[in-house]
Design a protein around this motif. Structure first.
Motif, PDB file in Angstrom:
ATOM      1  N   ARG A  84     -55.667   7.184 -17.313  1.00  0.00           N
ATOM      2  CA  ARG A  84     -56.093   6.040 -18.120  1.00  0.00           C
ATOM      3  C   ARG A  84     -55.060   5.694 -19.177  1.00  0.00           C
ATOM      4  N   ILE A  85     -54.315   6.684 -19.639  1.00  0.00           N
ATOM      5  CA  ILE A  85     -53.237   6.432 -20.596  1.00  0.00           C
ATOM      6  C   ILE A  85     -52.234   5.453 -19.999  1.00  0.00           C
ATOM      7  N   VAL A  86     -51.953   5.625 -18.713  1.00  0.00           N
ATOM      8  CA  VAL A  86     -51.017   4.744 -18.004  1.00  0.00           C
ATOM      9  C   VAL A  86     -51.567   3.325 -17.957  1.00  0.00           C
ATOM     10  N   ILE A 137     -54.025   8.360 -27.230  1.00  0.00           N
ATOM     11  CA  ILE A 137     -53.903   9.818 -27.288  1.00  0.00           C
ATOM     12  C   ILE A 137     -54.691  10.352 -28.490  1.00  0.00           C
ATOM     13  N   CYS A 138     -54.581   9.668 -29.634  1.00  0.00           N
ATOM     14  CA  CYS A 138     -55.355  10.059 -30.817  1.00  0.00           C
ATOM     15  C   CYS A 138     -56.853   9.993 -30.528  1.00  0.00           C
ATOM     16  N   TYR A 139     -57.268   8.979 -29.790  1.00  0.00           N
ATOM     17  CA  TYR A 139     -58.692   8.832 -29.456  1.00  0.00           C
ATOM     18  C   TYR A 139     -59.162   9.995 -28.595  1.00  0.00           C
ATOM     19  N   PHE A 140     -58.382  10.363 -27.590  1.00  0.00           N
ATOM     20  CA  PHE A 140     -58.756  11.477 -26.726  1.00  0.00           C
ATOM     21  C   PHE A 140     -58.779  12.789 -27.505  1.00  0.00           C
ATOM     22  N   ILE A 141     -57.839  12.947 -28.429  1.00  0.00           N
ATOM     23  CA  ILE A 141     -57.821  14.152 -29.266  1.00  0.00           C
ATOM     24  C   ILE A 141     -59.055  14.182 -30.164  1.00  0.00           C
ATOM     25  N   TYR A 142     -59.393  13.021 -30.733  1.00  0.00           N
ATOM     26  CA  TYR A 142     -60.566  12.911 -31.600  1.00  0.00           C
ATOM     27  C   TYR A 142     -61.849  13.283 -30.851  1.00  0.00           C
ATOM     28  N   ILE A 193     -60.397  -2.843 -27.337  1.00  0.00           N
ATOM     29  CA  ILE A 193     -61.052  -3.440 -26.171  1.00  0.00           C
ATOM     30  C   ILE A 193     -60.980  -2.480 -24.990  1.00  0.00           C
ATOM     31  N   GLY A 194     -59.819  -1.839 -24.805  1.00  0.00           N
ATOM     32  CA  GLY A 194     -59.662  -0.882 -23.712  1.00  0.00           C
ATOM     33  C   GLY A 194     -60.607   0.292 -23.840  1.00  0.00           C
ATOM     34  N   ILE A 195     -60.740   0.831 -25.046  1.00  0.00           N
ATOM     35  CA  ILE A 195     -61.656   1.958 -25.276  1.00  0.00           C
ATOM     36  C   ILE A 195     -63.093   1.544 -25.025  1.00  0.00           C
ATOM     37  N   ARG A 201     -67.772   1.924 -18.779  1.00  0.00           N
ATOM     38  CA  ARG A 201     -67.680   2.404 -17.411  1.00  0.00           C
ATOM     39  C   ARG A 201     -68.172   3.848 -17.301  1.00  0.00           C
ATOM     40  N   GLU A 202     -67.908   4.658 -18.335  1.00  0.00           N
ATOM     41  CA  GLU A 202     -68.355   6.050 -18.303  1.00  0.00           C
ATOM     42  C   GLU A 202     -69.867   6.134 -18.418  1.00  0.00           C
TER      43      GLU A 202
END
Length: 204
Positions: A84-86, A137-142, A193-195, A201-202
Motif C-alpha cells: 500500500r505504501i507503493v 509510514i508514520c501512520y502505520f507506525i502509529y 484521503i488515501g488513509i 476497505r478494511e
C-alpha cells in the motif's frame, strides 16, 4: 468517519485550493523572496552539502528504491501493508505531475540553482512525495503495537526529515516557499484521503 474528521478534511482541501489559486495569481512574490533571503543567509559549503544529502531522501530515485524494497518485502512476507505504501507513492506522483501541468509555474531564476531540475515548480514534488511517503509510514507506525516512546521518536524524526526536505528545496534555489507549502498541503490531502479509503476497505 467522525463528523469532526470529515470537516477537518474539507477545511484542508479548501485551504489547499485557495493556496493554489493564490500561487496561480502570483500573490506570494514578496513572501517567497523574504523566506529565500532568510534561508540563504545560512549559505556555506557545509549547509550546501547537508541540504544536497537531505534533498536526496525526497528524490524520485530514493523513493523508488524504497518502494521496490517495500514491494519485495511485502511479497516475501505476504503482507500487503507494504504494498500500500507503493500505491500511496504512485498516487502522489500522479497528482503532483497533474498539478504541475495545470499550474505551469516557472522555477526561480536558474542562476540561483545549486542542483539541476527540468520540470515545473508548483507544487514541490520532493515536499509532496516525502509528505505522503513518510506520512503513511508514520501512520502505520502509529497504528502498530510497538512501544509508545519508540513511536514518538520515529514519528518525530520522520516529521523533521520531511520539513528539512522542504527547506532544502528553497535553500538549493529550485523552489519557492509557496511551492514547498503547496507540496505539503497537497501531500496531506492525498495522504488523508488515501488513509480514509484504505480504512473503509478494511472495514468492509
Amino acid at each position: 468517519m467522525k463528523k469532526k474528521d470529515k470537516y477537518l478534511k474539507i477545511l484542508l482541501i479548501i485551504i489547499t485550493l485557495i493556496w493554489t489559486l493564490l500561487v496561480i495569481n502570483n500573490q506570494f512574490k514578496v513572501l517567497d523572496n523574504w523566506i529565500y533571503n532568510l534561508i540563504i543567509c545560512l549559505k556555506c559549503d557545509f549547509f550546501t552539502k547537508f541540504f544536497k544529502i537531505i534533498t536526496f531522501f525526497g528524490s524520485v530515485k530514493f523513493i523508488v528504491i524504497l518502494n521496490v524494497l517495500a514491494i519485495v518485502y511485502g511479497i516475501f512476507k505476504n503482507y500487503n501493508r507494504y504494498l500500500r505504501i507503493v500505491l500511496f507513492s504512485a498516487c502522489s506522483s500522479f497528482v503532483n505531475s497533474l498539478l504541475k501541468g495545470i499550474v505551469k509555474r516557472e522555477r526561480p531564476d536558474i542562476s540561483l540553482w545549486l542542483v539541476s531540475e527540468n520540470n515545473f515548480s508548483f507544487p514541490s514534488g520532493h515536499s509532496m512525495t516525502s509528505c505522503v511517503f513518510y506520512g503513511v509510514i508514520c501512520y502505520f507506525i502509529y497504528k502498530s503495537k510497538i512501544n509508545i516512546n519508540i513511536k514518538r521518536v520515529i514519528i518525530s524524526l520522520l516529521g523533521l526529515l520531511v520539513i528539512l526536505i522542504g527547506t532544502s528545496r528553497i535553500y538549493l534555489g529550485v523552489h519557492y516557499f509557496s511551492d514547498v507549502i503547496g507540496g505539503f498541503l497537497w501531500g496531506f490531502v492525498v495522504l488523508l484521503i488515501g488513509i480514509d479509503v484504505m480504512n473503509r476497505r478494511e472495514i468492509k
